[in-house]
Design an enzyme around this catalytic site. Structure first.
Site, PDB file in Angstrom:
ATOM      1  N   GLN A  35       0.896  -1.256  -0.145  1.00  0.00           N
ATOM      2  CA  GLN A  35       0.079  -0.003  -0.080  1.00  0.00           C
ATOM      3  C   GLN A  35       0.694   1.287  -0.117  1.00  0.00           C
ATOM      4  O   GLN A  35       0.241   2.225  -0.286  1.00  0.00           O
ATOM      5  CB  GLN A  35      -0.990   0.026   1.294  1.00  0.00           C
ATOM      6  CG  GLN A  35      -1.977  -1.043   1.186  1.00  0.00           C
ATOM      7  CD  GLN A  35      -3.070  -1.003   2.221  1.00  0.00           C
ATOM      8  OE1 GLN A  35      -2.806  -1.955   3.271  1.00  0.00           O
ATOM      9  NE2 GLN A  35      -4.065  -0.439   2.211  1.00  0.00           N
TER      10      GLN A  35
ATOM     11  N   ARG B  69       3.854  -0.025  13.066  1.00  0.00           N
ATOM     12  CA  ARG B  69       3.300  -1.165  12.195  1.00  0.00           C
ATOM     13  C   ARG B  69       3.641  -1.377  10.897  1.00  0.00           C
ATOM     14  O   ARG B  69       3.033  -0.325  10.423  1.00  0.00           O
ATOM     15  CB  ARG B  69       2.204  -1.893  12.974  1.00  0.00           C
ATOM     16  CG  ARG B  69       1.534  -3.131  12.209  1.00  0.00           C
ATOM     17  CD  ARG B  69       0.375  -3.617  12.574  1.00  0.00           C
ATOM     18  NE  ARG B  69      -0.035  -4.858  11.772  1.00  0.00           N
ATOM     19  CZ  ARG B  69      -1.367  -4.835  10.819  1.00  0.00           C
ATOM     20  NH1 ARG B  69      -1.783  -4.112  10.703  1.00  0.00           N
ATOM     21  NH2 ARG B  69      -1.230  -6.156  10.326  1.00  0.00           N
TER      22      ARG B  69
ATOM     23  N   HIS C 299       0.810  -9.220   4.304  1.00  0.00           N
ATOM     24  CA  HIS C 299      -0.034  -8.051   4.536  1.00  0.00           C
ATOM     25  C   HIS C 299      -0.582  -8.590   3.043  1.00  0.00           C
ATOM     26  O   HIS C 299      -0.316  -7.441   2.348  1.00  0.00           O
ATOM     27  CB  HIS C 299       0.114  -6.864   4.937  1.00  0.00           C
ATOM     28  CG  HIS C 299      -0.966  -6.070   5.141  1.00  0.00           C
ATOM     29  ND1 HIS C 299      -1.026  -5.329   6.237  1.00  0.00           N
ATOM     30  CD2 HIS C 299      -1.853  -5.870   4.464  1.00  0.00           C
ATOM     31  CE1 HIS C 299      -2.238  -4.742   6.510  1.00  0.00           C
ATOM     32  NE2 HIS C 299      -3.004  -4.847   5.164  1.00  0.00           N
TER      33      HIS C 299
ATOM     34  N   GLU D  63      -5.204 -10.144   8.873  1.00  0.00           N
ATOM     35  CA  GLU D  63      -6.604 -10.461   8.382  1.00  0.00           C
ATOM     36  C   GLU D  63      -6.760 -11.689   7.384  1.00  0.00           C
ATOM     37  O   GLU D  63      -7.005 -11.532   6.193  1.00  0.00           O
ATOM     38  CB  GLU D  63      -7.002  -9.145   7.797  1.00  0.00           C
ATOM     39  CG  GLU D  63      -7.147  -7.941   8.595  1.00  0.00           C
ATOM     40  CD  GLU D  63      -7.821  -6.903   8.237  1.00  0.00           C
ATOM     41  OE1 GLU D  63      -8.217  -6.873   6.918  1.00  0.00           O
ATOM     42  OE2 GLU D  63      -8.050  -5.873   8.786  1.00  0.00           O
TER      43      GLU D  63
ATOM     44  N   ASN E  88      -7.954  -6.119  14.388  1.00  0.00           N
ATOM     45  CA  ASN E  88      -7.983  -4.850  13.783  1.00  0.00           C
ATOM     46  C   ASN E  88      -9.432  -4.634  13.570  1.00  0.00           C
ATOM     47  O   ASN E  88     -10.280  -5.680  13.557  1.00  0.00           O
ATOM     48  CB  ASN E  88      -7.718  -5.296  11.987  1.00  0.00           C
ATOM     49  CG  ASN E  88      -6.285  -5.201  11.963  1.00  0.00           C
ATOM     50  OD1 ASN E  88      -5.303  -5.123  12.839  1.00  0.00           O
ATOM     51  ND2 ASN E  88      -5.988  -5.449  10.621  1.00  0.00           N
TER      52      ASN E  88
ATOM     53  N   TYR F 157     -12.797  -1.514  12.720  1.00  0.00           N
ATOM     54  CA  TYR F 157     -13.288  -0.524  12.106  1.00  0.00           C
ATOM     55  C   TYR F 157     -14.928   0.153  12.455  1.00  0.00           C
ATOM     56  O   TYR F 157     -15.197   0.914  12.541  1.00  0.00           O
ATOM     57  CB  TYR F 157     -13.053  -0.632  10.787  1.00  0.00           C
ATOM     58  CG  TYR F 157     -11.706  -0.638  10.307  1.00  0.00           C
ATOM     59  CD1 TYR F 157     -10.787   0.689   9.827  1.00  0.00           C
ATOM     60  CD2 TYR F 157     -10.982  -1.749  10.224  1.00  0.00           C
ATOM     61  CE1 TYR F 157      -9.622   0.442   9.489  1.00  0.00           C
ATOM     62  CE2 TYR F 157      -9.619  -1.798   9.717  1.00  0.00           C
ATOM     63  CZ  TYR F 157      -8.903  -0.559   9.368  1.00  0.00           C
ATOM     64  OH  TYR F 157      -7.796  -0.642   9.182  1.00  0.00           O
TER      65      TYR F 157
ATOM     66  N   GLU G  70      -5.026  -2.190  13.847  1.00  0.00           N
ATOM     67  CA  GLU G  70      -5.340  -1.173  13.158  1.00  0.00           C
ATOM     68  C   GLU G  70      -6.682  -0.737  13.556  1.00  0.00           C
ATOM     69  O   GLU G  70      -7.727  -1.606  14.145  1.00  0.00           O
ATOM     70  CB  GLU G  70      -5.730  -1.711  11.732  1.00  0.00           C
ATOM     71  CG  GLU G  70      -4.610  -2.162  10.833  1.00  0.00           C
ATOM     72  CD  GLU G  70      -4.955  -2.675   9.338  1.00  0.00           C
ATOM     73  OE1 GLU G  70      -6.165  -2.377   9.031  1.00  0.00           O
ATOM     74  OE2 GLU G  70      -4.125  -3.441   8.816  1.00  0.00           O
TER      75      GLU G  70
ATOM     76  N   TRP H 218      -6.279  -0.802  -1.815  1.00  0.00           N
ATOM     77  CA  TRP H 218      -6.727  -1.947  -2.575  1.00  0.00           C
ATOM     78  C   TRP H 218      -7.775  -1.797  -3.919  1.00  0.00           C
ATOM     79  O   TRP H 218      -7.236  -0.844  -4.611  1.00  0.00           O
ATOM     80  CB  TRP H 218      -7.287  -2.839  -1.492  1.00  0.00           C
ATOM     81  CG  TRP H 218      -6.316  -3.387  -0.223  1.00  0.00           C
ATOM     82  CD1 TRP H 218      -6.389  -2.730   0.800  1.00  0.00           C
ATOM     83  CD2 TRP H 218      -4.717  -4.081  -0.396  1.00  0.00           C
ATOM     84  NE1 TRP H 218      -5.519  -3.155   1.788  1.00  0.00           N
ATOM     85  CE2 TRP H 218      -4.469  -3.581   0.838  1.00  0.00           C
ATOM     86  CE3 TRP H 218      -4.092  -4.222  -1.512  1.00  0.00           C
ATOM     87  CZ2 TRP H 218      -3.031  -4.003   1.298  1.00  0.00           C
ATOM     88  CZ3 TRP H 218      -3.095  -4.853  -0.795  1.00  0.00           C
ATOM     89  CH2 TRP H 218      -2.584  -4.764   0.354  1.00  0.00           C
TER      90      TRP H 218
HETATM   91  C1  PNW Z   1      -7.980  -3.561   6.323  1.00  0.00           C
HETATM   92  N1  PNW Z   1     -13.976  -5.324   4.525  1.00  0.00           N
HETATM   93  O1  PNW Z   1      -8.882  -4.066   5.311  1.00  0.00           O
HETATM   94  C2  PNW Z   1      -6.451  -3.828   6.055  1.00  0.00           C
HETATM   95  O2  PNW Z   1      -5.651  -4.616   6.666  1.00  0.00           O
HETATM   96  C3  PNW Z   1      -5.763  -2.645   5.309  1.00  0.00           C
HETATM   97  O3  PNW Z   1      -4.613  -3.152   4.398  1.00  0.00           O
HETATM   98  C4  PNW Z   1      -6.884  -1.786   4.737  1.00  0.00           C
HETATM   99  O4  PNW Z   1      -6.310  -0.498   4.178  1.00  0.00           O
HETATM  100  C5  PNW Z   1      -7.779  -1.136   5.900  1.00  0.00           C
HETATM  101  O5  PNW Z   1      -8.226  -2.101   6.434  1.00  0.00           O
HETATM  102  C6  PNW Z   1      -8.602  -0.152   5.433  1.00  0.00           C
HETATM  103  O6  PNW Z   1      -9.624  -0.925   4.428  1.00  0.00           O
HETATM  104  C7  PNW Z   1     -10.125  -4.227   5.130  1.00  0.00           C
HETATM  105  O7  PNW Z   1     -14.374  -5.270   3.390  1.00  0.00           O
HETATM  106  C8  PNW Z   1     -10.554  -4.194   3.823  1.00  0.00           C
HETATM  107  O8  PNW Z   1     -14.703  -5.694   5.391  1.00  0.00           O
HETATM  108  C9  PNW Z   1     -12.041  -4.399   3.806  1.00  0.00           C
HETATM  109  C10 PNW Z   1     -12.761  -4.867   4.781  1.00  0.00           C
HETATM  110  C11 PNW Z   1     -12.104  -5.070   6.195  1.00  0.00           C
HETATM  111  C12 PNW Z   1     -10.766  -4.770   6.232  1.00  0.00           C
END
Ligand code: PNW
Length: 476
Positions: free
Chosen positions: A17, A74, A120, A166, A306, A308, A377, A435
């Site tokens: 990335q 990290r 990763h 992940e 991780n 979000y 994360e 991505w």
């Molecule tokens: C994580 N989803 O990815 C990754 O570890 C990172 O590389 C990425 O940039 C970051 O979160 C933000 O997206 C994810 O679709 C990507 O649920 C997609 C998902 C979850 C995590």
């Protein structure tokens, strides 16, 4: 409300990335280089050729980390920079390896604790072509073990290791939906190859075994002399039932976390897959051999988390579709009473819900016996952020609030719920290659000007991180 005095905080990134320099100093192609070449896979046909150019700007990145006050960083290694063809009998690229050795030296010199992720998502493309990459149950774990040994040997100064980032994404998004490299899916409009009903479960299993192999090597050959710790990083949302009065929604909400997280964490902590997955997937879920179970069970020194977002979960009735990977349920942004989980962001899957962060830390702690947790994360995109330019884009109030609320939720999980969270790394140090969304979606605490020579300028969220954690960490 407070965090322990030795609490670590900092930022996270990943090799593909940010690094760019995909053909420099002998690096071999990864599955993401190849995937980016397929038309229609990445927004605006973007690729990782330049990205943030971090491979050539390590000094600048370390300076930035220092300015922001980070205690830890990290980052991940590009396997195909170190072993261009990837395999255990393939040559090592000394230049690629030396790059990371020096980077760790420089970080330590700057007083920043490195956390290295071995994988990763950027597997050497040669291994995908040679034997099907992550799908190969014997070869892939052995090649990963060998790569891990090369790195552990070269970088004894790093004391914090993450095997895989992940594995859920590496399995589901890469072998079920086809959204990530190498893009396998049963959907023949998207890919000529793939079986979404079987491949993701095989890949998940192989990643667990590969993790177990690397951990065994670390513990037997390096830990006794170097100390240090090693674990895996898992991702998962928190969940709430769509109708809290409906026991089936309550069960489904728990089941969704099992399908995302316990898929990997149960074998690691208990030596077996969750019953809910065995029930739904039957013999499509591989069975652990005794040797594999011994490698996997007990293989985490810490839990890498991780996280979000959160979802409302509504159960489905009838048998699950053979391609289902959620646990026979659907996720919604609104519950039965019209409550919204959180505001929209630029990412379709992400809506901030800080209470869910605390909820998931508690859920994990209870299920897995209060293990030490590092949040590896956490962060957010912002709807429409990419339409802005400096100075507006630097004033990312939405992200400032996200970090404020999530850090406070974490502090409550520690001080009120007794969870053992030892560190926190914000995603991400800087805007980078997101991505399949290319450079459209930004997650950075630092703005990267892709048209203006990759210059970095800290956003408000980056500048405020130190104050935020200083206010939460006890000073002895
Ligand atoms: C994580 N989803 O990815 C990754 O570890 C990172 O590389 C990425 O940039 C970051 O979160 C933000 O997206 C994810 O679709 C990507 O649920 C997609 C998902 C979850 C995590």
């Amino acid at each position: 409300m407070s965090l322990p005095a030795d609490f670590l905080w900092g930022f996270a990134t990943a090799s593909f990335q940010i690094e760019g320099a995909t053909k420099q100093d002998g690096r071999g192609p990864s599955i993401w280089d190849t995937f980016c070449e397929i038309e229609g896979k990445i927004a605006h046909g973007a690729n990782g050729d330049v990205a943030c150019d971090s491979y050539n700007r390590t000094a600048e990145d370390i300076k930035l980390l220092k300015e922001l006050g980070a205690k830890c960083y990290r980052f991940s290694l590009s396997w195909s920079r170190i072993i261009p063809l990837g395999g255990r009998n393939d040559p090592i690229n000394q230049k690629g390896l030396d790059h990371y050795v020096k980077f760790v030296d420089d970080l330590l010199e700057a007083g920043i604790t490195p956390f290295i992720t071995l994988y990763h998502w950027d597997a050497p493309d040669a291994l995908d072509k040679r034997y099907g990459g992550l799908l190969n149950r014997t070869e892939f774990p052995l090649d990963f073990e060998s790569y891990a040994r090369v790195v552990f040997k070269a970088i004894p100064k790093c004391k914090n290791w993450i095997t895989f980032n992940e594995p859920w994404c590496s399995s589901i998004l890469a072998y079920s939906t086809g959204y990530f490299a190498p893009g396998h899916t049963s959907d023949r409009t998207k890919s000529p190859i793939g079986d979404s009903s079987r491949e993701p479960w095989i890949v998940g299993h192989n990643l667990l075994v590969a993790h177990g192999r690397a951990v065994k090597v670390y513990r037997e050959e390096f830990k006794p002399a170097n100390g240090g710790q090693i674990g895996i990083t898992l991702n998962g949302d928190y969940t709430y039932p769509w109708d809290p009065e409906d026991p089936e929604d309550v069960k489904a909400a728990n089941r969704k976390i099992e399908f995302a997280i316990s898929w990997f964490a149960d074998p690691i902590y208990f030596g077996k897959y969750p019953d809910s997955m065995l029930e739904q997937l039957g013999d499509r879920l591989p069975t652990f051999t005794d040797e594999e179970r011994a490698l996997v069970q007990g293989s985490n020194d810490f839990y890498g988390m991780n996280h979000y977002t959160a979802d409302y979960v509504k159960h489905k009735t009838g048998a699950a579709h053979e391609d289902d990977f959620l646990g026979n349920l659907e996720t919604t942004s609104y519950d039965k009473n019209g409550n919204c989980i959180g505001p929209e962001t630029q990412s379709f899957w992400l809506r901030p819900n800080p209470e869910g962060f605390r909820g998931l830390i508690v859920w994990l702690s209870k299920r897995y016996g209060y293990p030490p947790i590092y949040v590896t994360e956490n962060g957010t995109s912002i709807k429409g952020e990419n339409d802005l330019k400096p100075p507006e884009i630097l004033n990312d109030e939405f992200r400032v609030k996200y970090f404020h609320d999530y850090a406070h939720a974490l502090a409550k999980a520690v001080s009120e719920d007794g969870c053992d969270v030892k560190g926190y790394m914000a995603w991400s140090l800087m805007d980078n290659f997101e991505w399949a969304e290319g450079y459209e979606t930004r997650f950075g605490c630092t703005y990267v000007d892709y048209e203006g020579g990759q210059t970095r300028t800290a956003k408000e969220s980056g500048k405020q991180m130190k104050g935020l954690f200083d206010s939460l960490i006890k000073n002895d």
